[in-house]
Design an enzyme around this catalytic site. Structure first.
Site, PDB file in Angstrom:
ATOM      1  N   GLU A 189       0.830  -1.210   0.000  1.00 57.08           N
ATOM      2  CA  GLU A 189       0.000   0.000   0.000  1.00 57.08           C
ATOM      3  C   GLU A 189       0.866   1.262   0.000  1.00 57.08           C
ATOM      4  OE1 GLU A 189      -3.108  -0.271  -0.527  1.00 57.08           O
ATOM      5  OE2 GLU A 189      -3.792  -2.177   0.311  1.00 57.08           O
ATOM      6  N   CYS A 238     -16.837  -5.419 -18.807  1.00 55.55           N
ATOM      7  CA  CYS A 238     -16.680  -6.090 -20.104  1.00 55.55           C
ATOM      8  C   CYS A 238     -15.696  -7.259 -20.093  1.00 55.55           C
ATOM      9  CB  CYS A 238     -16.267  -5.078 -21.169  1.00 55.55           C
ATOM     10  SG  CYS A 238     -14.514  -4.629 -21.043  1.00 55.55           S
TER      11      CYS A 238
HETATM   12 ZN   LIG Z   1     -14.347  -2.832 -19.608  1.00 57.56          ZN
END
Ligand SMILES: [Zn+2]
Length: 192
Positions: free
Chosen positions: A93, A151
């Site tokens: 981090e 997607c």
């Molecule tokens: Zn995407």
């Protein structure tokens, strides 16, 4: 006197950066590297920013539940005082550390291998804290990606679902999505 390394194949000195979006497996890779070096008898010190207490105060945990002991530090300078006897420094981090982390890593990398994991971009797609500078001085960069939640493409961006404006909101799956560039641009409103 120079202390001899436990093995002939000593790790190189220098800076290695592991970056990418949330859920890209940065901490998982960091923990694997730490494990590998420990198995080869190197002394590894692991650090994380003090306020990150998501998984208990003294460990870092990957999203697939691998974990290792880590020292929480308030200021990046504390890493120098706590890492004297170790061969390798690992930092998780790193985007949350102050800008002094750049000087600290530069200085320590003359003697040791420094492996740094962190988000290279914040939820607006801008460079996150000291990460761009750390990448500039790195000898090696591994850029990981997650799977785009929309997607299924390669996700290098972290998109925040929450309306909270604080950059230091610590992330869990319900607050963030990993998105590809196209889906990120489509969903990010220009709120500068
Ligand atoms: Zn995407």
């Amino acid at each position: 006197m120079i202390k001899s390394k436990p093995q002939s194949s000593a790790p190189k000195k220098g800076i290695e950066v592991i970056c990418g979006s949330m859920f890209s497996g940065k901490t998982k890779l960091l923990i694997e590297k730490i494990k590998h070096f420990k198995e080869n008898n190197y002394s590894v010190r692991v650090f994380k920013p003090e306020f990150d207490i998501r998984y208990g105060n003294k460990k870092i945990v990957s999203h697939d539940n691998k974990e290792t002991y880590a020292i929480p530090v308030k200021k990046s300078h504390d890493i120098i005082t706590t890492s004297k006897s170790s061969d390798i420094i690992a930092i998780d981090e790193a985007q949350f550390f102050d800008e002094d982390i750049i000087k600290v890593c530069k200085s320590l990398s003359k003697e040791k291998l420094i492996i740094i994991a962190g988000l290279d971009m914040d939820f607006l797609g801008n460079g996150f804290g000291p990460m761009p500078s750390l990448m500039n001085i790195a000898n090696k960069i591994t850029r990981l990606h997650a799977i785009c939640d929309i997607c299924s493409g390669k996700a290098y961006h972290t998109y925040r679902k929450s309306s909270v404006k604080n950059k230091i909101l610590l992330g869990e799956k319900e607050d963030y999505l990993a998105l590809c560039k196209k889906c990120f641009n489509k969903n990010t409103t220009k709120n500068v």
